[in-house]
Design a protein around this motif. Sequence first.
Motif, PDB file in Angstrom:
ATOM      1  N   LEU A 120      62.845  38.108  19.557  1.00  0.00           N
ATOM      2  CA  LEU A 120      61.954  39.314  19.781  1.00  0.00           C
ATOM      3  C   LEU A 120      60.396  37.738  19.890  1.00  0.00           C
ATOM      4  O   LEU A 120      60.476  36.904  19.473  1.00  0.00           O
ATOM      5  N   ARG A 121      59.800  38.665  19.858  1.00  0.00           N
ATOM      6  CA  ARG A 121      58.065  37.973  20.441  1.00  0.00           C
ATOM      7  C   ARG A 121      56.635  39.240  20.283  1.00  0.00           C
ATOM      8  O   ARG A 121      56.885  40.083  20.467  1.00  0.00           O
ATOM      9  N   VAL A 122      56.546  39.380  18.701  1.00  0.00           N
ATOM     10  CA  VAL A 122      55.450  40.421  18.330  1.00  0.00           C
ATOM     11  C   VAL A 122      54.640  39.154  18.076  1.00  0.00           C
ATOM     12  O   VAL A 122      54.302  38.795  17.589  1.00  0.00           O
ATOM     13  N   GLN A 123      53.475  40.303  18.283  1.00  0.00           N
ATOM     14  CA  GLN A 123      52.022  39.969  18.265  1.00  0.00           C
ATOM     15  C   GLN A 123      51.069  41.475  17.379  1.00  0.00           C
ATOM     16  O   GLN A 123      51.042  42.024  18.324  1.00  0.00           O
ATOM     17  N   LEU A 124      51.114  40.811  16.355  1.00  0.00           N
ATOM     18  CA  LEU A 124      50.197  42.137  16.162  1.00  0.00           C
ATOM     19  C   LEU A 124      48.719  41.405  15.119  1.00  0.00           C
ATOM     20  O   LEU A 124      48.746  40.680  14.449  1.00  0.00           O
ATOM     21  N   GLY A 125      47.840  42.290  15.097  1.00  0.00           N
ATOM     22  CA  GLY A 125      46.480  41.940  14.867  1.00  0.00           C
ATOM     23  C   GLY A 125      46.134  42.053  13.297  1.00  0.00           C
ATOM     24  O   GLY A 125      46.059  41.392  13.257  1.00  0.00           O
ATOM     25  N   THR A 126      46.292  43.768  12.545  1.00  0.00           N
ATOM     26  CA  THR A 126      46.044  43.765  11.377  1.00  0.00           C
ATOM     27  C   THR A 126      47.568  44.668  11.093  1.00  0.00           C
ATOM     28  O   THR A 126      47.458  45.738  11.622  1.00  0.00           O
ATOM     29  N   GLY A 127      47.994  44.081  10.192  1.00  0.00           N
ATOM     30  CA  GLY A 127      49.379  45.438   9.979  1.00  0.00           C
ATOM     31  C   GLY A 127      50.173  44.837   8.722  1.00  0.00           C
ATOM     32  O   GLY A 127      50.431  43.354   8.049  1.00  0.00           O
ATOM     33  N   GLU A 128      51.459  45.268   9.084  1.00  0.00           N
ATOM     34  CA  GLU A 128      52.793  45.416   9.143  1.00  0.00           C
ATOM     35  C   GLU A 128      53.976  44.566   9.499  1.00  0.00           C
ATOM     36  O   GLU A 128      54.340  44.977  10.245  1.00  0.00           O
ATOM     37  N   VAL A 129      54.627  43.253   9.775  1.00  0.00           N
ATOM     38  CA  VAL A 129      55.875  43.706  10.099  1.00  0.00           C
ATOM     39  C   VAL A 129      56.934  43.343   9.592  1.00  0.00           C
ATOM     40  O   VAL A 129      57.499  42.918   8.602  1.00  0.00           O
ATOM     41  N   LEU A 130      58.424  44.580   9.613  1.00  0.00           N
ATOM     42  CA  LEU A 130      59.354  44.267   9.098  1.00  0.00           C
ATOM     43  C   LEU A 130      60.681  44.145   9.587  1.00  0.00           C
ATOM     44  O   LEU A 130      60.449  45.030  10.618  1.00  0.00           O
ATOM     45  N   GLN A 132      64.823  43.226  10.380  1.00  0.00           N
ATOM     46  CA  GLN A 132      65.893  43.482   9.368  1.00  0.00           C
ATOM     47  C   GLN A 132      67.400  43.314  10.107  1.00  0.00           C
ATOM     48  O   GLN A 132      67.691  44.290  11.073  1.00  0.00           O
ATOM     49  N   GLY A 133      68.075  43.125  10.084  1.00  0.00           N
ATOM     50  CA  GLY A 133      69.532  43.061  10.740  1.00  0.00           C
ATOM     51  C   GLY A 133      69.346  42.242  11.745  1.00  0.00           C
ATOM     52  O   GLY A 133      70.698  42.882  12.515  1.00  0.00           O
ATOM     53  N   LEU A 134      68.803  41.506  12.086  1.00  0.00           N
ATOM     54  CA  LEU A 134      69.322  40.596  13.434  1.00  0.00           C
ATOM     55  C   LEU A 134      70.029  39.433  13.170  1.00  0.00           C
ATOM     56  O   LEU A 134      69.770  38.647  12.026  1.00  0.00           O
ATOM     57  N   ARG A 135      71.160  39.300  13.726  1.00  0.00           N
ATOM     58  CA  ARG A 135      71.878  38.406  14.168  1.00  0.00           C
ATOM     59  C   ARG A 135      72.507  36.780  14.983  1.00  0.00           C
ATOM     60  O   ARG A 135      72.448  37.568  15.899  1.00  0.00           O
ATOM     61  N   GLY A 136      71.461  35.983  14.753  1.00  0.00           N
ATOM     62  CA  GLY A 136      71.836  34.930  15.850  1.00  0.00           C
ATOM     63  C   GLY A 136      71.063  35.370  16.876  1.00  0.00           C
ATOM     64  O   GLY A 136      70.987  34.453  17.793  1.00  0.00           O
ATOM     65  N   GLY A 137      69.997  36.094  17.309  1.00  0.00           N
ATOM     66  CA  GLY A 137      68.987  36.355  17.548  1.00  0.00           C
ATOM     67  C   GLY A 137      67.843  35.929  17.405  1.00  0.00           C
ATOM     68  O   GLY A 137      67.924  34.024  16.717  1.00  0.00           O
ATOM     69  N   GLN A 138      66.434  35.594  17.740  1.00  0.00           N
ATOM     70  CA  GLN A 138      65.316  34.716  17.230  1.00  0.00           C
ATOM     71  C   GLN A 138      64.095  35.794  17.332  1.00  0.00           C
ATOM     72  O   GLN A 138      63.976  36.538  18.379  1.00  0.00           O
ATOM     73  N   ALA A 139      63.274  35.141  16.481  1.00  0.00           N
ATOM     74  CA  ALA A 139      62.057  36.035  16.298  1.00  0.00           C
ATOM     75  C   ALA A 139      60.882  35.432  16.224  1.00  0.00           C
ATOM     76  O   ALA A 139      60.295  34.234  15.599  1.00  0.00           O
ATOM     77  N   GLU A 140      59.814  35.305  17.277  1.00  0.00           N
ATOM     78  CA  GLU A 140      58.437  34.617  16.843  1.00  0.00           C
ATOM     79  C   GLU A 140      57.669  35.718  16.655  1.00  0.00           C
ATOM     80  O   GLU A 140      56.762  36.367  17.320  1.00  0.00           O
ATOM     81  N   ILE A 141      56.883  35.791  15.095  1.00  0.00           N
ATOM     82  CA  ILE A 141      55.702  36.219  15.238  1.00  0.00           C
ATOM     83  C   ILE A 141      54.308  35.970  14.516  1.00  0.00           C
ATOM     84  O   ILE A 141      54.333  34.667  13.454  1.00  0.00           O
ATOM     85  N   GLU A 142      54.203  36.814  15.290  1.00  0.00           N
ATOM     86  CA  GLU A 142      52.328  36.407  15.274  1.00  0.00           C
ATOM     87  C   GLU A 142      51.655  37.268  14.165  1.00  0.00           C
ATOM     88  O   GLU A 142      51.640  38.493  15.281  1.00  0.00           O
ATOM     89  N   LEU A 143      50.759  37.557  13.139  1.00  0.00           N
ATOM     90  CA  LEU A 143      50.072  37.903  12.291  1.00  0.00           C
ATOM     91  C   LEU A 143      48.400  37.651  12.164  1.00  0.00           C
ATOM     92  O   LEU A 143      48.875  36.797  11.182  1.00  0.00           O
ATOM     93  N   THR A 144      47.733  38.388  12.860  1.00  0.00           N
ATOM     94  CA  THR A 144      46.151  38.070  12.541  1.00  0.00           C
ATOM     95  C   THR A 144      45.551  38.157  10.973  1.00  0.00           C
ATOM     96  O   THR A 144      45.643  37.119  10.310  1.00  0.00           O
ATOM     97  N   ASN A 145      46.376  39.391  10.877  1.00  0.00           N
ATOM     98  CA  ASN A 145      45.799  39.687   9.206  1.00  0.00           C
ATOM     99  C   ASN A 145      46.642  41.328   8.416  1.00  0.00           C
ATOM    100  O   ASN A 145      46.960  41.800   9.279  1.00  0.00           O
ATOM    101  N   GLY A 146      47.065  40.828   7.503  1.00  0.00           N
ATOM    102  CA  GLY A 146      48.538  41.426   7.217  1.00  0.00           C
ATOM    103  C   GLY A 146      48.718  41.083   5.774  1.00  0.00           C
ATOM    104  O   GLY A 146      49.002  40.657   5.190  1.00  0.00           O
TER     105      GLY A 146
END
Length: 146
Positions: A120-130, A132-146
Amino acid sequence: MKSYAAKLFLALVLAASNLRAEDPLQAQTEEFFPLPLNGSITLENSGGSFHIFGWYEPRVRLVAVRKAYTEARLAQIRVEKKVDASALSVRTVIPPASGLFADRSGTVDYTLNVPEMARLRVQLGTGEVLVQGLRGGQAEIELTNG
């Protein structure tokens, strides 16, 4: 004269506060996309939320709820998707509004079920990121304001 000006000001403030007191209009879509268990998912959104849940299926379930205060503004908000054999890209497009009294509202809330080993690669300006349940994968999360 002061009393009249104060009453007029109070009436304008109350009228303006009532303009946004109602709930926003909503439009929901649900789509499914094939994706390998270790596929890549890129998500971009300027405002709203991402709720992402892992599952053991080679596909993505994407639910998008667009929100705005007028039908015209709701129609302007788009969810762009790009799919290939091993990747899914989802991008929110909320056009800028111009003018003093223009409707600048607009958010998109996403709920996704993704392969639990996805990247996963997630970019969010304002808000919420949840996530759950990733196994063995990877997540890159960029949250500007939240």
